[in-house]
Design a protein around this motif. Sequence first.
Motif, PDB file in Angstrom:
ATOM      1  N   THR A  43       3.204  -6.790   5.421  1.00 25.27           N
ATOM      2  CA  THR A  43       3.988  -7.382   4.347  1.00 25.27           C
ATOM      3  C   THR A  43       3.801  -6.619   3.051  1.00 25.27           C
ATOM      4  O   THR A  43       2.800  -5.914   2.883  1.00 25.27           O
ATOM      5  N   PRO A  44       4.722  -6.776   2.114  1.00 23.70           N
ATOM      6  CA  PRO A  44       4.547  -6.147   0.802  1.00 23.70           C
ATOM      7  C   PRO A  44       3.280  -6.628   0.086  1.00 23.70           C
ATOM      8  O   PRO A  44       2.651  -5.871  -0.637  1.00 23.70           O
ATOM      9  N   MET A  45       2.878  -7.871   0.319  1.00 22.45           N
ATOM     10  CA  MET A  45       1.654  -8.382  -0.320  1.00 22.45           C
ATOM     11  C   MET A  45       0.421  -7.622   0.166  1.00 22.45           C
ATOM     12  O   MET A  45      -0.510  -7.379  -0.599  1.00 22.45           O
ATOM     13  N   GLN A  46       0.418  -7.241   1.432  1.00 21.30           N
ATOM     14  CA  GLN A  46      -0.707  -6.460   1.947  1.00 21.30           C
ATOM     15  C   GLN A  46      -0.751  -5.095   1.277  1.00 21.30           C
ATOM     16  O   GLN A  46      -1.816  -4.633   0.875  1.00 21.30           O
ATOM     17  N   ALA A  47       0.397  -4.455   1.145  1.00 23.72           N
ATOM     18  CA  ALA A  47       0.449  -3.154   0.487  1.00 23.72           C
ATOM     19  C   ALA A  47       0.028  -3.270  -0.975  1.00 23.72           C
ATOM     20  O   ALA A  47      -0.710  -2.411  -1.491  1.00 23.72           O
ATOM     21  N   LEU A  48       0.459  -4.325  -1.660  1.00 24.09           N
ATOM     22  CA  LEU A  48       0.055  -4.522  -3.054  1.00 24.09           C
ATOM     23  C   LEU A  48      -1.454  -4.706  -3.172  1.00 24.09           C
ATOM     24  O   LEU A  48      -2.088  -4.174  -4.085  1.00 24.09           O
ATOM     25  N   ALA A  49      -2.035  -5.461  -2.255  1.00 26.83           N
ATOM     26  CA  ALA A  49      -3.484  -5.648  -2.282  1.00 26.83           C
ATOM     27  C   ALA A  49      -4.201  -4.317  -2.056  1.00 26.83           C
ATOM     28  O   ALA A  49      -5.162  -3.987  -2.754  1.00 26.83           O
ATOM     29  N   LEU A  50      -3.725  -3.543  -1.091  1.00 24.95           N
ATOM     30  CA  LEU A  50      -4.372  -2.265  -0.782  1.00 24.95           C
ATOM     31  C   LEU A  50      -4.217  -1.248  -1.914  1.00 24.95           C
ATOM     32  O   LEU A  50      -5.042  -0.356  -2.064  1.00 24.95           O
ATOM     33  N   MET A  51      -3.167  -1.354  -2.685  1.00 23.91           N
ATOM     34  CA  MET A  51      -2.944  -0.384  -3.763  1.00 23.91           C
ATOM     35  C   MET A  51      -3.488  -0.847  -5.111  1.00 23.91           C
ATOM     36  O   MET A  51      -3.668  -0.033  -6.002  1.00 23.91           O
ATOM     37  N   ASN A  52      -3.750  -2.150  -5.281  1.00 22.95           N
ATOM     38  CA  ASN A  52      -4.109  -2.644  -6.606  1.00 22.95           C
ATOM     39  C   ASN A  52      -5.424  -3.403  -6.700  1.00 22.95           C
ATOM     40  O   ASN A  52      -5.942  -3.584  -7.789  1.00 22.95           O
ATOM     41  N   ASP A  53      -5.959  -3.883  -5.606  1.00 22.34           N
ATOM     42  CA  ASP A  53      -7.194  -4.644  -5.659  1.00 22.34           C
ATOM     43  C   ASP A  53      -8.349  -3.719  -6.058  1.00 22.34           C
ATOM     44  O   ASP A  53      -8.425  -2.574  -5.606  1.00 22.34           O
ATOM     45  N   VAL A  54      -9.249  -4.215  -6.884  1.00 23.66           N
ATOM     46  CA  VAL A  54     -10.358  -3.403  -7.395  1.00 23.66           C
ATOM     47  C   VAL A  54     -11.190  -2.814  -6.259  1.00 23.66           C
ATOM     48  O   VAL A  54     -11.588  -1.648  -6.300  1.00 23.66           O
ATOM     49  N   THR A  55     -11.438  -3.602  -5.224  1.00 24.01           N
ATOM     50  CA  THR A  55     -12.247  -3.125  -4.097  1.00 24.01           C
ATOM     51  C   THR A  55     -11.620  -1.898  -3.450  1.00 24.01           C
ATOM     52  O   THR A  55     -12.302  -0.903  -3.172  1.00 24.01           O
ATOM     53  N   TYR A  56     -10.316  -1.948  -3.208  1.00 21.63           N
ATOM     54  CA  TYR A  56      -9.636  -0.837  -2.553  1.00 21.63           C
ATOM     55  C   TYR A  56      -9.495   0.362  -3.495  1.00 21.63           C
ATOM     56  O   TYR A  56      -9.566   1.508  -3.056  1.00 21.63           O
ATOM     57  N   LEU A  57      -9.303   0.099  -4.788  1.00 22.88           N
ATOM     58  CA  LEU A  57      -9.239   1.214  -5.744  1.00 22.88           C
ATOM     59  C   LEU A  57     -10.568   1.944  -5.822  1.00 22.88           C
ATOM     60  O   LEU A  57     -10.618   3.167  -5.888  1.00 22.88           O
ATOM     61  N   GLU A  58     -11.653   1.185  -5.813  1.00 29.16           N
ATOM     62  CA  GLU A  58     -12.976   1.828  -5.820  1.00 29.16           C
ATOM     63  C   GLU A  58     -13.214   2.608  -4.529  1.00 29.16           C
ATOM     64  O   GLU A  58     -13.793   3.701  -4.565  1.00 29.16           O
ATOM     65  N   ALA A  59     -12.790   2.054  -3.419  1.00 26.23           N
ATOM     66  CA  ALA A  59     -12.924   2.778  -2.153  1.00 26.23           C
ATOM     67  C   ALA A  59     -12.145   4.085  -2.212  1.00 26.23           C
ATOM     68  O   ALA A  59     -12.633   5.134  -1.776  1.00 26.23           O
TER      69      ALA A  59
END
Length: 157
Positions: A43-59
């Motif tokens: 879903t688009p929400m999953q992509a938004l989480a992967l591109m914008n969540d602090v945890t994923y940005l740090e990764a």
Amino acid sequence: TVKDLYRRSLYTYWKRTVAPPTMTTFDATPREACTVKRARTNTPMQALALMNDVTYLEAARNLANRMLTETAGPDHLRIRLGFRLVLGRFPVEREAALLAAALRRYRTHFAKRPQAAKALLAIGESPHPDNLPPEETAACALLAALILNLDETVTRR
């Protein structure tokens, strides 16, 4: 402290009736009944989480740091390293070409906007190495985020 930074991510508060928001976004099964097979969605929400969540940005930033420090030389070597670390295989020619084009775009973007590069690197608590140029690290971080957001990365088959 930096020492405790990654340990904390292992724990989450779990209510019986409400799953953590990230798990809901990624289709965690409800706890009220046993589930034999999970539903798979993209879903688009999953992509938004992967591109914008602090945890994923740090990764993504830390993957970029590895790509920059463990490989000296041309971009295709860095792309190969990042791709292999995440997916366990090397990119095919078309994938490598698309990733190289994306890296060039990101470099151009951050070369014109050095403050945006510094802002991206300031997200989260993990430190940014002083020996890496911020614009290059930010460009590689976006490339790493792109690799981490691939369907092949997210979906286990």
